[in-house]
Design an enzyme around this catalytic site. Structure first.
Site, PDB file in Angstrom:
ATOM      1  N   GLY A 158      92.882  10.168 -72.272  1.00  0.00           N
ATOM      2  CA  GLY A 158      92.230  11.334 -72.868  1.00  0.00           C
ATOM      3  C   GLY A 158      93.089  12.583 -72.860  1.00  0.00           C
ATOM      4  N   ASN A 206      86.402   1.353 -75.826  1.00  0.00           N
ATOM      5  CA  ASN A 206      85.543   1.827 -74.741  1.00  0.00           C
ATOM      6  C   ASN A 206      84.899   3.124 -75.220  1.00  0.00           C
ATOM      7  OD1 ASN A 206      84.366   2.775 -72.417  1.00  0.00           O
ATOM      8  ND2 ASN A 206      86.287   3.057 -71.280  1.00  0.00           N
ATOM      9  N   GLY A 224      89.115   7.394 -77.114  1.00  0.00           N
ATOM     10  CA  GLY A 224      88.816   8.311 -78.217  1.00  0.00           C
ATOM     11  C   GLY A 224      88.922   7.686 -79.602  1.00  0.00           C
ATOM     12  N   LYS A 279      82.724   4.827 -73.806  1.00  0.00           N
ATOM     13  CA  LYS A 279      82.355   5.708 -72.680  1.00  0.00           C
ATOM     14  C   LYS A 279      80.925   6.225 -72.904  1.00  0.00           C
ATOM     15  CE  LYS A 279      87.224   6.505 -71.887  1.00  0.00           C
ATOM     16  NZ  LYS A 279      88.308   7.363 -71.426  1.00  0.00           N
ATOM     17  N   GLU A 302      95.964   1.096 -67.433  1.00  0.00           N
ATOM     18  CA  GLU A 302      95.682   2.425 -67.968  1.00  0.00           C
ATOM     19  C   GLU A 302      96.220   3.472 -67.001  1.00  0.00           C
ATOM     20  OE1 GLU A 302      92.158   2.289 -70.925  1.00  0.00           O
ATOM     21  OE2 GLU A 302      91.341   2.649 -68.955  1.00  0.00           O
ATOM     22  N   SER A 336      95.403   7.127 -74.517  1.00  0.00           N
ATOM     23  CA  SER A 336      95.823   7.845 -75.735  1.00  0.00           C
ATOM     24  C   SER A 336      96.484   6.929 -76.761  1.00  0.00           C
ATOM     25  CB  SER A 336      96.741   9.017 -75.369  1.00  0.00           C
ATOM     26  OG  SER A 336      96.047   9.951 -74.554  1.00  0.00           O
ATOM     27  N   HIS A 353      87.303   0.863 -64.272  1.00  0.00           N
ATOM     28  CA  HIS A 353      87.907   1.945 -65.061  1.00  0.00           C
ATOM     29  C   HIS A 353      88.198   3.124 -64.130  1.00  0.00           C
ATOM     30  CE1 HIS A 353      88.477   5.108 -67.977  1.00  0.00           C
ATOM     31  NE2 HIS A 353      88.706   4.161 -68.861  1.00  0.00           N
ATOM     32  N   GLU A 364      87.756   6.159 -64.461  1.00  0.00           N
ATOM     33  CA  GLU A 364      86.656   7.134 -64.342  1.00  0.00           C
ATOM     34  C   GLU A 364      85.611   6.650 -63.339  1.00  0.00           C
ATOM     35  OE1 GLU A 364      85.926   7.285 -68.549  1.00  0.00           O
ATOM     36  OE2 GLU A 364      87.866   8.269 -68.822  1.00  0.00           O
TER      37      GLU A 364
HETATM   38  P1  13P Z   1      91.732   7.412 -74.477  1.00  0.00           P
HETATM   39  O1  13P Z   1      92.142   6.371 -75.496  1.00  0.00           O
HETATM   40  O2  13P Z   1      90.716   8.379 -74.992  1.00  0.00           O
HETATM   41  O3  13P Z   1      92.913   8.063 -73.840  1.00  0.00           O
HETATM   42  O4  13P Z   1      90.981   6.611 -73.320  1.00  0.00           O
HETATM   43  C1  13P Z   1      91.573   5.484 -72.789  1.00  0.00           C
HETATM   44  C2  13P Z   1      90.570   4.800 -71.939  1.00  0.00           C
HETATM   45  O5  13P Z   1      90.193   5.302 -70.893  1.00  0.00           O
HETATM   46  C3  13P Z   1      90.036   3.517 -72.400  1.00  0.00           C
HETATM   47  O6  13P Z   1      89.311   2.885 -71.396  1.00  0.00           O
END
Ligand code: 13P
Length: 255
Positions: free
Chosen positions: A176, A9, A238, A11, A170, A216, A98, A100
């Protein structure tokens, strides 16, 4: 046997040329290094999608996904993109729900149920995200939160529709933050999700559902996470922005 998937992802990262360069590295590495039946799914911003779909031709282990789609078929929704538009350029997957989007764009389970219907009606495969906040875990209501997300977001689907769904667990506190759920914590929730699917549909459908872990996830912790019986891959934030890391995570499933 259910599919093993590692989805990236991106983002809201990478301009157009940066995205194409990263994708090109990923496809080349996957071709040379991936030896199992696992599938890579790259979920980029909308502007990259058409080019990535073209670039992915001939690489059957790499699929392309969007990060969102609107619940309506079409209409006066300035700034939005429909599932039909995504399908029309060859996009295969779409991330829905998601955390977010739930947090910053106030997407509710009810709205996500509609988005899921529209995505499925247009032939997209949803990667449906669920997970609790730290506050919810500390209050020990995390199982209930996850159950509500499943029931309200997905369990209106027919069994036939449900077989098209990929679930991503998640935990919001792990996204993150560098704080990964332990393999035991993740496995506990994944087993719970699978049991809920078995209770709602049947054991066969539950066994065939791909359930990803996200939060993460990196090349170091992926082997232990993916060794758990109910963890079928990852949704990577990330680390999906670095071709080496992303492909190394994918290679955990190498035969
Ligand atoms: P990270 O791997 O950066 O923690 O993000 C996870 C995520 O939100 C994937 O959709």
């Amino acid at each position: 046997m259910r599919k093993k998937i590692v989805a990236g992802n991106w983002k809201m990262n990478l301009d157009y040329s940066e995205g194409l360069a990263l994708f090109s590295e990923i496809t080349n590495m996957v071709k040379d290094e991936v030896t199992g039946k696992q599938q890579a799914v790259v979920c980029s911003p909308f502007i990259h999608l058409h080019s990535l779909v073209q670039m992915a031709k001939g690489y059957d282990k790499v699929s392309v996904g969007a990060q969102n789609a609107h619940q309506a078929e079409s209409g006066a929704y300035t700034g939005e993109v429909s599932a039909k538009m995504l399908k029309s350029i060859g996009v295969e997957y779409v991330i829905l729900g998601h955390s977010e989007r739930r947090q910053y764009f106030h997407e509710s389970n009810e709205l996500l149920a509609k988005k899921t219907d529209t995505a499925l009606a247009n032939g997209l495969k949803p990667i449906f995200c669920i997970g609790e906040t730290l506050e919810e875990r500390n209050s020990e209501i995390h199982f209930q939160v996850i159950k509500d997300q499943l029931v309200e977001g997905l369990f209106h689907l027919s069994a036939e529709q449900f077989t098209k769904i990929v679930i991503a667990y998640e935990p919001v506190w792990a996204i993150g933050t560098g704080l990964t759920a332990t393999a035991d914590q993740a496995q506990e929730i994944h087993a719970f999700i699978r049991a809920e699917i078995a209770a709602k549909y049947d054991q066969q459908i539950a066994n065939d559902t791909t359930i990803l872990y996200g939060g993460s996830c990196n090349p170091k912790n992926a082997p232990e996470l993916f060794a758990q019986p109910d963890i079928d891959g990852g949704l990577i934030g990330g680390a999906s922005l670095k071709s080496r890391d992303f492909v190394d995570i994918l290679k955990v499933f190498n035969a």
